[in-house]
Design a protein around this motif. Structure first.
Motif, PDB file in Angstrom:
ATOM      1  N   UNK A 243       4.008  27.586   3.461  1.00  0.00           N
ATOM      2  CA  UNK A 243       2.847  28.236   2.884  1.00  0.00           C
ATOM      3  C   UNK A 243       2.270  27.528   1.682  1.00  0.00           C
ATOM      4  N   UNK A 244       2.858  26.379   1.280  1.00  0.00           N
ATOM      5  CA  UNK A 244       2.368  25.655   0.115  1.00  0.00           C
ATOM      6  C   UNK A 244       1.193  24.788   0.530  1.00  0.00           C
ATOM      7  N   UNK A 245       0.025  25.027  -0.011  1.00  0.00           N
ATOM      8  CA  UNK A 245      -1.186  24.295   0.308  1.00  0.00           C
ATOM      9  C   UNK A 245      -1.845  23.902  -1.011  1.00  0.00           C
ATOM     10  N   UNK A 246      -2.512  22.779  -1.012  1.00  0.00           N
ATOM     11  CA  UNK A 246      -3.278  22.371  -2.184  1.00  0.00           C
ATOM     12  C   UNK A 246      -4.128  23.564  -2.633  1.00  0.00           C
ATOM     13  N   UNK A 247      -4.046  23.959  -3.892  1.00  0.00           N
ATOM     14  CA  UNK A 247      -4.707  25.201  -4.344  1.00  0.00           C
ATOM     15  C   UNK A 247      -6.206  25.232  -4.050  1.00  0.00           C
ATOM     16  N   UNK A 248      -6.894  24.120  -4.185  1.00  0.00           N
ATOM     17  CA  UNK A 248      -8.339  24.129  -3.932  1.00  0.00           C
ATOM     18  C   UNK A 248      -8.616  24.284  -2.438  1.00  0.00           C
ATOM     19  N   UNK A 249      -7.789  23.660  -1.595  1.00  0.00           N
ATOM     20  CA  UNK A 249      -7.956  23.830  -0.146  1.00  0.00           C
ATOM     21  C   UNK A 249      -7.652  25.272   0.242  1.00  0.00           C
TER      22      UNK A 249
ATOM     23  N   UNK B 164      -9.388  27.112  10.932  1.00  0.00           N
ATOM     24  CA  UNK B 164      -8.800  26.297   9.871  1.00  0.00           C
ATOM     25  C   UNK B 164      -7.338  26.677   9.635  1.00  0.00           C
ATOM     26  N   UNK B 165      -7.006  27.930   9.849  1.00  0.00           N
ATOM     27  CA  UNK B 165      -5.631  28.382   9.657  1.00  0.00           C
ATOM     28  C   UNK B 165      -4.671  27.771  10.675  1.00  0.00           C
ATOM     29  N   UNK B 166      -5.213  27.218  11.760  1.00  0.00           N
ATOM     30  CA  UNK B 166      -4.361  26.612  12.787  1.00  0.00           C
ATOM     31  C   UNK B 166      -3.916  25.196  12.408  1.00  0.00           C
ATOM     32  N   UNK B 167      -4.565  24.597  11.429  1.00  0.00           N
ATOM     33  CA  UNK B 167      -4.264  23.218  11.056  1.00  0.00           C
ATOM     34  C   UNK B 167      -3.228  23.157   9.939  1.00  0.00           C
ATOM     35  N   UNK B 168      -2.224  22.324  10.129  1.00  0.00           N
ATOM     36  CA  UNK B 168      -1.198  22.102   9.111  1.00  0.00           C
ATOM     37  C   UNK B 168      -1.742  21.136   8.070  1.00  0.00           C
ATOM     38  N   UNK B 169      -1.616  21.482   6.800  1.00  0.00           N
ATOM     39  CA  UNK B 169      -2.127  20.647   5.721  1.00  0.00           C
ATOM     40  C   UNK B 169      -1.101  19.562   5.357  1.00  0.00           C
ATOM     41  N   UNK B 170      -1.560  18.318   5.319  1.00  0.00           N
ATOM     42  CA  UNK B 170      -0.678  17.176   5.070  1.00  0.00           C
ATOM     43  C   UNK B 170      -1.249  16.350   3.926  1.00  0.00           C
ATOM     44  N   UNK B 171      -0.503  16.216   2.839  1.00  0.00           N
ATOM     45  CA  UNK B 171      -0.925  15.349   1.746  1.00  0.00           C
ATOM     46  C   UNK B 171      -0.637  13.903   2.138  1.00  0.00           C
ATOM     47  N   UNK B 172      -1.664  13.080   2.147  1.00  0.00           N
ATOM     48  CA  UNK B 172      -1.543  11.695   2.620  1.00  0.00           C
ATOM     49  C   UNK B 172      -2.292  10.765   1.671  1.00  0.00           C
TER      50      UNK B 172
ATOM     51  N   UNK C 197       0.852  -1.204   0.000  1.00  0.00           N
ATOM     52  CA  UNK C 197       0.000   0.000   0.000  1.00  0.00           C
ATOM     53  C   UNK C 197       0.881   1.246   0.000  1.00  0.00           C
ATOM     54  N   UNK C 198       0.520   2.215  -0.786  1.00  0.00           N
ATOM     55  CA  UNK C 198       1.253   3.471  -0.826  1.00  0.00           C
ATOM     56  C   UNK C 198       1.046   4.239   0.466  1.00  0.00           C
ATOM     57  N   UNK C 199       2.160   4.528   1.190  1.00  0.00           N
ATOM     58  CA  UNK C 199       2.056   5.238   2.458  1.00  0.00           C
ATOM     59  C   UNK C 199       2.672   6.628   2.352  1.00  0.00           C
ATOM     60  N   UNK C 200       2.647   7.209   1.150  1.00  0.00           N
ATOM     61  CA  UNK C 200       3.277   8.506   0.935  1.00  0.00           C
ATOM     62  C   UNK C 200       2.542   9.598   1.703  1.00  0.00           C
ATOM     63  N   UNK C 201       3.294  10.312   2.533  1.00  0.00           N
ATOM     64  CA  UNK C 201       2.740  11.438   3.268  1.00  0.00           C
ATOM     65  C   UNK C 201       3.629  12.637   3.014  1.00  0.00           C
ATOM     66  N   UNK C 202       3.061  13.708   2.560  1.00  0.00           N
ATOM     67  CA  UNK C 202       3.825  14.902   2.258  1.00  0.00           C
ATOM     68  C   UNK C 202       3.292  16.067   3.072  1.00  0.00           C
ATOM     69  N   UNK C 203       4.176  16.707   3.841  1.00  0.00           N
ATOM     70  CA  UNK C 203       3.784  17.893   4.592  1.00  0.00           C
ATOM     71  C   UNK C 203       4.012  19.105   3.707  1.00  0.00           C
ATOM     72  N   UNK C 204       2.973  19.831   3.475  1.00  0.00           N
ATOM     73  CA  UNK C 204       3.085  21.007   2.614  1.00  0.00           C
ATOM     74  C   UNK C 204       3.434  22.216   3.468  1.00  0.00           C
ATOM     75  N   UNK C 205       4.698  22.504   3.557  1.00  0.00           N
ATOM     76  CA  UNK C 205       5.143  23.607   4.398  1.00  0.00           C
ATOM     77  C   UNK C 205       5.414  24.858   3.592  1.00  0.00           C
TER      78      UNK C 205
END
Length: 434
Positions: free
Chosen positions: A11-17, A35-43, A1-9
């Motif tokens: 200021x880089x956030x998924x554009x739609x998010x 919502x600004x308090x949560x760190x966005x993590x690509x998982x 199973x792909x377990x790729x996790x990317x932390x978008x630091x």
């Protein structure tokens, strides 16, 4: 199973998010600021998304399949799960069912605030206004009732995986489609039965369209929890000043920061304080005898009867009953009362168990199932000549109370949050959160 996790630091956030988070800041500032308090993590190991009090993890494919309004609603849901403390309060509860309970508790608030949620989001009028703990108890009870009795278990090993319900008690969404057409790998934990032989789960996974809430696992949990409580209060004040804080959110903000008292500590404190303690010369204090001082020592006479009453109407769930029974035994072994008396009552006393000091009690399962009335146990105590040191009553507080207060201390252990529970005419009340 792909377990790729990317932390978008940086200021880089998924554009739609990023876009929908900005929309939240502008149109719904309470949700946006939190919502600004949560760190966005690509998982990519998760099917949809999750939140743990610090980060919001998401699968970009899931994000791309949502409409703008649905994505905004999911962001608001994840924010509310943290704001309501669901990341801190899970304890030993099963993650899937806890996530469902959290979603059931929050979706009415989001709907009343005008948010749009993906199809299959969990909604049930029965759970409106209830806490996640109450809903979890109800879901657990329902799952137990669906399990086949021992004499109904399938005899064939080949039939067993198809007929036995899911052990985590997950159920389908209101539309009956709840995401069960995919392997359940919420949080990266797939169900082995669902993958064996290419078969799908016998029951669809609930709440699949809105992800899960995870318990915060960092070492600074008390600090994070306190920081979020402060942030919720500040966000509510800021939104109120802009005239954009609906009444439901205002009430929620107050409830989210309400301090939670450990009912077990209150129970033991109540039992200890109800036990007679005084100074007596019958046993002089030996510490001062060598100095020629004859001083009294602290004397604790034998504790009288400890009486516990369990609401057997069916409104108090099995999990709560089991934890309450464990605390009954703990009090019994700690205080060593003359007798331990455990009563079950719905509209009448349905079972009485009496244990003497020195016994090794085994408390029998609760017996009953009718309505609720609180008078009979007190009448039974008087009729049987019982002289309690104290009485503790576990109930949802929805019943007829006695007209007069007894002469002994009473503690009402309420399974309904005190903000919604009926007020007892006498005694002390503590909220039981299991």
């Amino acid at each position: 199973m792909d377990r790729t996790v990317t932390v978008l630091g940086n200021g880089v956030v998924h554009p739609r998010i990023a876009k929908q988070r900005t929309e939240l800041v502008l149109s719904q500032p309470f949700f946006g600021s939190l919502a600004l308090r949560l760190k966005m993590v690509e998982d990519r190991s998760t099917r949809e998304c999750w939140v743990d009090g610090e980060s919001l993890g998401y699968n970009p494919d899931y994000v791309d399949n949502l409409s703008d309004l649905e994505l905004r609603g999911v962001l608001a849901l994840k924010v509310m799960q943290v704001a309501n403390g669901h990341c801190w309060r899970q304890g030993a509860r099963e993650t899937g069912r806890w996530s469902d309970s959290s979603q059931y508790a929050i979706t009415p608030i989001l709907t009343s605030s005008g948010f749009v949620l993906p199809r299959g989001a969990l909604k049930d009028a029965r759970f409106a206004g209830k806490s996640a703990e109450e809903i979890y108890g109800a879901l657990t009870q329902e799952a137990k009732q669906k399990q086949p009795k021992p004499d109904q278990q399938p005899k064939s090993d080949q039939q067993a995986p198809q007929q036995q319900p899911k052990p985590d008690g997950q159920s389908s969404g209101p539309d009956g489609k709840g995401g069960g057409d995919k392997p359940d790998d919420k949080g990266g934990n797939s169900n082995p039965q669902s993958q064996a032989g290419g078969q799908s789960d016998p029951e669809p996974a609930a709440g699949a369209s809105c992800g899960e809430v995870r318990q915060f696992s960092g070492p600074d949990k008390p600090v994070k929890e306190a920081e979020w409580k402060v942030a919720v209060v500040q966000a509510a004040k800021a939104a109120k000043m802009r005239g954009k804080l609906p009444g439901d959110l205002q009430a929620m903000a107050g409830e989210a920061v309400r301090p939670v008292v450990d009912w077990r500590a209150v129970l033991h404190r109540f039992a200890q304080q109800s036990s007679p303690t005084d100074y007596s010369f019958a046993q002089p204090n030996r510490r001062y005898l060598h100095l020629g001082f004859y001083l009294p020592s602290l004397h604790t006479p034998a504790v009288g009867d400890a009486v516990f009453v369990r609401d057997s109407s069916g409104s108090v769930f099995d999990e709560t009953q089991a934890q309450f029974d464990a605390e009954i035994l703990s009090v019994f072994h700690t205080l060593k009362p003359a007798r331990l008396i455990v009563m079950d009552c719905d509209t009448r006393v349905t079972q009485v168990q009496i244990f003497e000091r020195g016994d090794s009690p085994e408390i029998q399962p609760v017996r009953g199932g009718g309505g609720t009335a609180f008078t009979e146990p007190f009448n039974r105590v008087a009729a049987d000549g019982i002289n309690p040191a104290f009485l503790v009553y576990l109930t949802d507080m929805d019943g007829a109370f006695p007209a007069f207060a007894p002469h002994y201390p009473v503690l009402w252990a309420s399974t309904t949050p005190l903000t919604r529970a009926r007020r007892a005419p006498f005694g002390e009340t503590v909220e039981v959160i299991c």
